[in-house]
Design a protein around this motif. Structure first.
Motif, PDB file in Angstrom:
ATOM      1  N   SER A 237      -5.038   9.369   0.121  1.00  0.00           N
ATOM      2  CA  SER A 237      -6.247   9.715  -0.189  1.00  0.00           C
ATOM      3  C   SER A 237      -6.510  11.145   0.077  1.00  0.00           C
TER       4      SER A 237
ATOM      5  N   ARG B 240       4.606  -2.850   1.383  1.00  0.00           N
ATOM      6  CA  ARG B 240       3.259  -3.313   1.988  1.00  0.00           C
ATOM      7  C   ARG B 240       2.774  -1.969   2.371  1.00  0.00           C
ATOM      8  N   GLU B 241       1.270  -1.628   1.987  1.00  0.00           N
ATOM      9  CA  GLU B 241       0.417  -0.390   2.283  1.00  0.00           C
ATOM     10  C   GLU B 241       0.241  -0.596   3.729  1.00  0.00           C
ATOM     11  N   THR B 242       0.485   0.771   4.367  1.00  0.00           N
ATOM     12  CA  THR B 242      -0.102   0.844   5.598  1.00  0.00           C
ATOM     13  C   THR B 242      -1.240   1.947   5.820  1.00  0.00           C
ATOM     14  N   ARG B 243      -2.025   2.092   7.074  1.00  0.00           N
ATOM     15  CA  ARG B 243      -2.884   2.849   7.442  1.00  0.00           C
ATOM     16  C   ARG B 243      -2.232   4.348   6.849  1.00  0.00           C
ATOM     17  N   ILE B 244      -1.183   4.705   7.452  1.00  0.00           N
ATOM     18  CA  ILE B 244      -0.701   5.905   7.286  1.00  0.00           C
ATOM     19  C   ILE B 244      -0.406   6.429   5.777  1.00  0.00           C
ATOM     20  N   SER B 245       0.038   5.347   4.910  1.00  0.00           N
ATOM     21  CA  SER B 245       0.404   5.653   3.518  1.00  0.00           C
ATOM     22  C   SER B 245      -1.082   5.810   2.695  1.00  0.00           C
ATOM     23  N   LEU B 246      -2.037   4.948   3.061  1.00  0.00           N
ATOM     24  CA  LEU B 246      -3.364   5.244   2.463  1.00  0.00           C
ATOM     25  C   LEU B 246      -4.136   6.355   2.711  1.00  0.00           C
ATOM     26  N   THR B 247      -3.944   6.806   4.194  1.00  0.00           N
ATOM     27  CA  THR B 247      -4.660   8.002   4.548  1.00  0.00           C
ATOM     28  C   THR B 247      -4.137   9.396   3.683  1.00  0.00           C
TER      29      THR B 247
ATOM     30  N   GLY C 289       2.657   9.886   0.385  1.00  0.00           N
ATOM     31  CA  GLY C 289       1.840   8.307   0.623  1.00  0.00           C
ATOM     32  C   GLY C 289       2.694   7.176   0.148  1.00  0.00           C
TER      33      GLY C 289
END
Length: 453
Positions: free
Chosen positions: A77, A67-74, A59
């Motif tokens: 998690s 910057r955080e992206t949708r992939i990194s947050l997913t 992640g």
């Protein structure tokens, strides 16, 4: 790649190494030989820690430009699933929980593969090798999970050996990725330094060109000042001979024909005014005077502001004076200089009209080898059109356009190439229409339209 990600990778491989030691029984023999009940808990804990830390590493690696992206947050998690699997193993350890742990491990490697694709997009072909190695490791883990699920692992390969092989492949993949990333960073740094050096070289070149231009400008100013002083000196030196010549003429004026006396006096007035004009406009305060600067025409010629004062007079005064000025020269060349006089009245500044007509007639007499030169006036559409017609060599359109500019002259000319340029520029400045019609070998016709009074 930031240092914290490197620390997480180090932690990940430390946990993987501890899991291999667990499989080989080293942890049991060294850490808890008297507590065999810890064996299952430690095993599930290491598997959960492997997948959980792996999800966090993948992640963090998917973060783009800080910057955080949708992939990194997913992906990050998903570490909660590993934590949940470990908690479940505490209450119900068994085959299914172990299968879930292996599946999470495979998902972790798949997430790492996705992060490697992101590196590939950002860094280019330099990450291609790491991408293939990560894909190979992911496939190997999936194969181990499948073999374990269907009970084939003991019959085909030893599970510890498979895990060690996967560990070696992952270690190689990470080392390759890190090495490739460092190489890519060095390459980008080298390109940035090269671009900066090129920019500095370009700036230095522009500064050098600016310095050369400044030197050329200073030199041009010096030359312009020198020419200005030379013109002022020449104008000053001419004043005294003209004044002396006029005094001599005045002393013998009684014995001269009245008409000729009038024209000669007008010629002296013209020469004195012209000399005084140049002397005033080339003085030491010429550059600083706003009035003189505003009196410059487009060609840089100076015109006395006093010349703009309206004064009504007959054209015959100008035409007769010019005729007398060039009559002897025309006769000496065998030319027929003819004058068609006019009583039409105009208010064009006389010094301006005198300069235009003088230059036109001077060129006509100078370049006409045989035939005639005609000076005359016709009335058309309420205007007086002053004509200067010669039977000289003529000009084509390109020559006419070229001679409209200052310092352009023909090969046979011994002048400075200012005559026609002065005529056109003075005419334009005083809103007069000066046209030229010429044919090679047939002569030239100049027509100057003057508003009648």
């Amino acid at each position: 790649m930031k240092n914290r990600i490197g620390v997480l990778y180090a932690l990940l491989f430390t946990i993987a190494l501890a899991f291999i030691a667990y499989i080989d029984g080293l942890l049991f023999r060294i850490v808890y030989p008297d507590d065999p009940a810890w064996q299952s808990t430690v095993g599930f804990g290491l598997l959960s820690a492997l997948s959980g830390v792996g999800f966090v590493v993948a992640g963090r690696s998917a973060v783009s430009d800080g910057r955080e992206t949708r992939i990194s947050l997913t992906i990050s998690s998903l570490a909660l699933l590993s934590l949940g699997g470990f908690i479940a193993s505490l209450y119900s350890p068994g085959t299914y929980v172990a299968l879930i742990a292996y599946i999470l491990l495979a998902l972790m490697l798949l997430a790492s593969f996705i992060a490697s694709i992101g590196w590939r997009k950002r860094d280019g072909n330099i990450q291609l090798g790491a991408l293939w190695i990560t894909g190979l490791a992911t496939s190997a883990v999936v194969a181990v999970v499948v073999f374990s699920t269907f009970g084939l692992a003991r019959e085909t390969i030893l599970l510890p050996n498979a895990i060690k092989a996967i560990y070696s492949i992952l270690l190689l993949a990470v080392m390759t990725s890190l090495t490739a990333h460092v190489i890519h960073l060095r390459w980008r740094h080298a390109m940035a330094v090269e671009a900066q050096i090129a920019a500095l070289e370009g700036e230095a070149k522009r500064s050098q060109e600016l310095l050369v231009a400044e030197k050329n400008y200073s030199r041009a100013r010096e030359l312009a000042g020198l020419r200005q002083r030379q013109l002022a000196t020449a104008s000053h030196d001419l004043k005294q001979p003209i004044a002396s010549l006029r005094m001599t003429f005045d002393s013998i004026a009684d014995r001269v024909d009245p008409g000729l006396r009038t024209r000669l006096r007008e010629a002296f007035d013209y020469m004195e005014a012209l000399s005084s004009d140049y002397l005033k406009n080339t003085g030491p305060d010429a550059d600083a005077s706003e009035e003189i600067e505003s009196a410059k025409d487009e060609g840089g010629f100076m015109v006395d502001p006093a010349d703009d004062q309206p004064e009504i007079y007959e054209l015959s005064i100008i035409l007769g004076t010019v005729y007398q000025m060039f009559h002897e020269e025309a006769v000496s060349k065998g030319l027929d200089l003819r004058l068609v006089n006019s009583t039409a009245q105009v208010n064009v500044p006389p010094i301006v009209l005198m300069r235009i007509v003088t230059n036109l007639v001077s060129n006509a007499v100078k370049y006409t080898l045989e035939g005639s030169v005609l000076i005359g006036v016709r009335i058309a559409a309420g205007n007086a059109v002053l004509w200067v017609v010669d039977t000289g060599p003529g000009m084509d359109d390109n020559e006419i356009e070229r001679y409209r500019s200052a310092y352009q002259k023909g090969e046979a000319s011994s002048g400075h190439g200012l005559g026609l340029a002065v005529c056109f520029q003075l005419a334009e400045q005083h809103q007069l229409n000066l046209t030229v019609t010429s044919t090679k070998g047939m002569g030239t016709t100049f027509a100057l339209s003057l508003p009648r009074i």
